[in-house]
Design a protein around this motif. Sequence first.
Motif, mmCIF file in Angstrom:
data_model
loop_
_atom_site.group_PDB
_atom_site.id
_atom_site.type_symbol
_atom_site.label_atom_id
_atom_site.label_comp_id
_atom_site.label_asym_id
_atom_site.label_seq_id
_atom_site.Cartn_x
_atom_site.Cartn_y
_atom_site.Cartn_z
ATOM 1 N N GLN A 184 0.798 -1.181 -0.267
ATOM 2 C CA GLN A 184 -0.017 0.066 -0.115
ATOM 3 C C GLN A 184 0.844 1.368 0.012
ATOM 4 O OE1 GLN A 184 -2.281 -1.286 3.370
ATOM 5 N NE2 GLN A 184 -4.277 -1.282 2.238
ATOM 6 N N ALA A 185 2.024 1.198 0.315
ATOM 7 C CA ALA A 185 3.133 2.413 0.432
ATOM 8 C C ALA A 185 4.429 1.827 -0.143
ATOM 9 C CB ALA A 185 3.283 2.776 1.767
ATOM 10 N N GLY A 186 4.867 2.417 -0.978
ATOM 11 C CA GLY A 186 6.151 1.928 -1.538
ATOM 12 C C GLY A 186 7.238 2.974 -1.729
ATOM 13 N N GLY A 187 8.214 2.433 -2.521
ATOM 14 C CA GLY A 187 9.513 3.402 -2.318
ATOM 15 C C GLY A 187 10.057 4.002 -3.599
ATOM 16 N N ASP A 188 9.150 3.964 -4.794
ATOM 17 C CA ASP A 188 9.648 4.661 -6.010
ATOM 18 C C ASP A 188 9.065 6.128 -5.905
ATOM 19 O OD1 ASP A 188 10.294 2.247 -6.894
ATOM 20 O OD2 ASP A 188 9.019 1.960 -8.483
ATOM 21 N N TYR A 189 9.985 6.744 -6.767
ATOM 22 C CA TYR A 189 9.736 8.321 -6.709
ATOM 23 C C TYR A 189 10.102 8.947 -8.258
ATOM 24 C CZ TYR A 189 10.811 13.316 -6.263
ATOM 25 O OH TYR A 189 11.101 14.677 -6.386
ATOM 26 N N GLY A 211 7.251 -0.732 1.742
ATOM 27 C CA GLY A 211 6.465 -0.574 2.898
ATOM 28 C C GLY A 211 6.498 0.874 3.576
ATOM 29 N N ILE A 212 6.429 0.938 4.699
ATOM 30 C CA ILE A 212 6.199 2.104 5.496
ATOM 31 C C ILE A 212 7.841 2.874 5.579
ATOM 32 C CG2 ILE A 212 6.023 3.396 7.817
ATOM 33 C CD1 ILE A 212 3.890 1.072 8.348
ATOM 34 N N SER A 213 8.963 2.035 5.965
ATOM 35 C CA SER A 213 10.160 2.423 6.108
ATOM 36 C C SER A 213 10.787 3.210 4.552
ATOM 37 C CB SER A 213 11.072 1.549 6.489
ATOM 38 O OG SER A 213 11.248 0.352 5.498
ATOM 39 N N ALA A 214 10.463 2.394 3.483
ATOM 40 C CA ALA A 214 10.623 2.767 2.116
ATOM 41 C C ALA A 214 9.897 4.158 1.794
ATOM 42 C CB ALA A 214 10.355 1.856 1.117
ATOM 43 N N ALA A 215 8.764 4.321 2.200
ATOM 44 C CA ALA A 215 7.854 5.382 1.976
ATOM 45 C C ALA A 215 8.384 6.578 2.795
ATOM 46 C CB ALA A 215 6.380 5.009 2.276
ATOM 47 N N ALA A 219 9.682 10.029 0.940
ATOM 48 C CA ALA A 219 9.440 11.346 1.173
ATOM 49 C C ALA A 219 10.417 12.265 1.553
ATOM 50 C CB ALA A 219 8.489 11.181 2.410
ATOM 51 N N ILE A 220 11.606 11.665 2.202
ATOM 52 C CA ILE A 220 12.833 12.537 2.542
ATOM 53 C C ILE A 220 13.469 12.868 1.245
ATOM 54 C CG2 ILE A 220 15.057 12.360 3.588
ATOM 55 C CD1 ILE A 220 13.827 10.674 5.922
ATOM 56 N N THR A 221 13.678 11.650 0.351
ATOM 57 C CA THR A 221 14.211 12.131 -1.014
ATOM 58 C C THR A 221 13.500 12.907 -1.757
ATOM 59 O OG1 THR A 221 14.958 9.616 -0.882
ATOM 60 C CG2 THR A 221 14.831 10.918 -3.082
ATOM 61 N N GLN A 222 12.215 12.991 -1.650
ATOM 62 C CA GLN A 222 11.273 13.961 -2.643
ATOM 63 C C GLN A 222 11.646 15.264 -2.104
ATOM 64 O OE1 GLN A 222 8.492 15.537 -1.608
ATOM 65 N NE2 GLN A 222 7.548 16.267 -3.272
ATOM 66 N N MET A 223 11.524 15.440 -0.833
ATOM 67 C CA MET A 223 11.651 16.845 -0.115
ATOM 68 C C MET A 223 13.232 17.261 -0.331
ATOM 69 S SD MET A 223 9.647 16.936 3.296
ATOM 70 C CE MET A 223 10.364 15.160 3.981
ATOM 71 N N THR A 224 14.261 16.574 -0.398
ATOM 72 C CA THR A 224 15.501 16.997 -0.534
ATOM 73 C C THR A 224 15.821 17.387 -2.195
ATOM 74 O OG1 THR A 224 16.489 15.357 0.749
ATOM 75 C CG2 THR A 224 18.077 16.213 -0.663
ATOM 76 N N VAL A 225 14.956 16.490 -3.168
ATOM 77 C CA VAL A 225 15.159 17.037 -4.613
ATOM 78 C C VAL A 225 14.343 18.113 -4.817
ATOM 79 C CG1 VAL A 225 14.514 16.296 -6.912
ATOM 80 C CG2 VAL A 225 15.423 14.485 -5.233
ATOM 81 N N LYS A 226 13.366 18.563 -4.123
ATOM 82 C CA LYS A 226 12.520 19.564 -4.523
ATOM 83 C C LYS A 226 13.374 20.936 -4.046
ATOM 84 C CE LYS A 226 8.350 18.453 -6.008
ATOM 85 N NZ LYS A 226 7.672 18.857 -7.095
ATOM 86 N N GLU A 227 13.937 20.491 -2.962
ATOM 87 C CA GLU A 227 14.634 21.801 -2.288
ATOM 88 C C GLU A 227 15.945 22.234 -2.963
ATOM 89 O OE1 GLU A 227 16.553 23.316 2.050
ATOM 90 O OE2 GLU A 227 15.510 21.398 1.849
ATOM 91 N N PHE A 228 16.632 21.133 -3.375
ATOM 92 C CA PHE A 228 18.052 21.550 -3.871
ATOM 93 C C PHE A 228 18.144 21.591 -5.285
ATOM 94 C CE2 PHE A 228 18.610 20.137 0.633
ATOM 95 C CZ PHE A 228 19.298 21.187 1.221
ATOM 96 N N ALA A 229 17.309 20.772 -5.927
ATOM 97 C CA ALA A 229 17.434 20.844 -7.409
ATOM 98 C C ALA A 229 17.462 22.128 -8.313
ATOM 99 C CB ALA A 229 16.372 19.841 -8.063
#
Length: 392
Positions: A184-189, A211-215, A219-229
Amino acid sequence: MNAKRYSILVVDDSRADQLLAQKVLESAGYTIQIESTCSGALQNIQKNVPDLVLLDVMLPDGNGYDLCRQIKEIIAERELFVPIMLITSKNRSEDKVIGFKSGADDYLIKPPASDEMIARVQGLLRMRDLQQDLKEAHDRVAHANRLIDREMRIIGDIQRSFLPQEFPAHPELELAAFYEPSMQAGGDYYDVIQLDEEHWGIVMADIAGHGISAAVVMAITQMTVKEFAPHHTSPSGALHEFNKKLKQYITEDYYVTMFYSILNLQNMEMVYSSAGHNPMLYYSISDRRISSLETASGFPLRTFDMKRYDERKVSILPGDKILLFTDGVTDIINSKREFYGTKRLEKTFERNGDRSPSDLIQEIEKDTEAFREGENRLDDFTLLIIGRRNSS
């Protein structure tokens, strides 16, 4: 064992046997109910389920074997366990076999010795308590699983909200994406980020695990990319920054593979780098062939310090398309334990390369579904296609 808390139903039409059972069991502290017929026993059980049933085989309105089956059905519907002991003078082996096949949990020959009856009753009540404890434990686990499932759905919804709901618009470009987590929750972005008026940042990433840990890592990866790209004009510099930040934010138990590119909207040239991600695929309409967007090896993010990632470039001509994906697509397994693989993906892409990105995604999804033959997906399934409109 506290005998006072147990209720025992005795079903027997012999007054002498009723009195014997009542005397023995009440002297041991049990609460006793007595019925003489099948119908009376069924009515009693419908009103008040006992903890144990002692059942004679020969009854005036039926036999104990059939009654045993009926009682088991009633208590099964209520998701309860009530042991049944047949007490009878029928002592042949075939009689005992019939009794156990009817659902009886024990078999005692009349006339029973008092100490044997008490021992058998205690054993069956211990079995009953064990079954009850197991059911309560199962119910607690089921309740916990429902809570976890609810939390997973919430996390999955939050995670999907991080993915782009719509892409930046450009008159020459058409984009489409498909995402389905294995849980139900995954780790692709994936993402398409408007860096400035002339450049897009294009991301395809795969977080190790599910699962939860990958999700959370996603989320951390997504925020990192959004902020620094937006602060970097090259994919190499951006990946270097992402790597540095993720080493601060996530533990060494996780890593992230990522394909990152910057598309120049003026000349339609895309510069790309890879941090341990599979090579993406490019379709050239001029020769109707697929090529891989290869780079020199770059370690996944959050593993090793990388000062520079290899950069390559490709021009997207009218009618050309680029397919970005995670290994959840190529690693699909069918019933013969064969992998879908990059070659099959390339053939599907090549065969449908003239289609629109949204139609092409449907064809890839259809082909992978047919290939896996109902087998479960073991990894998240993510596709992103960028196509340049054909000027003709």
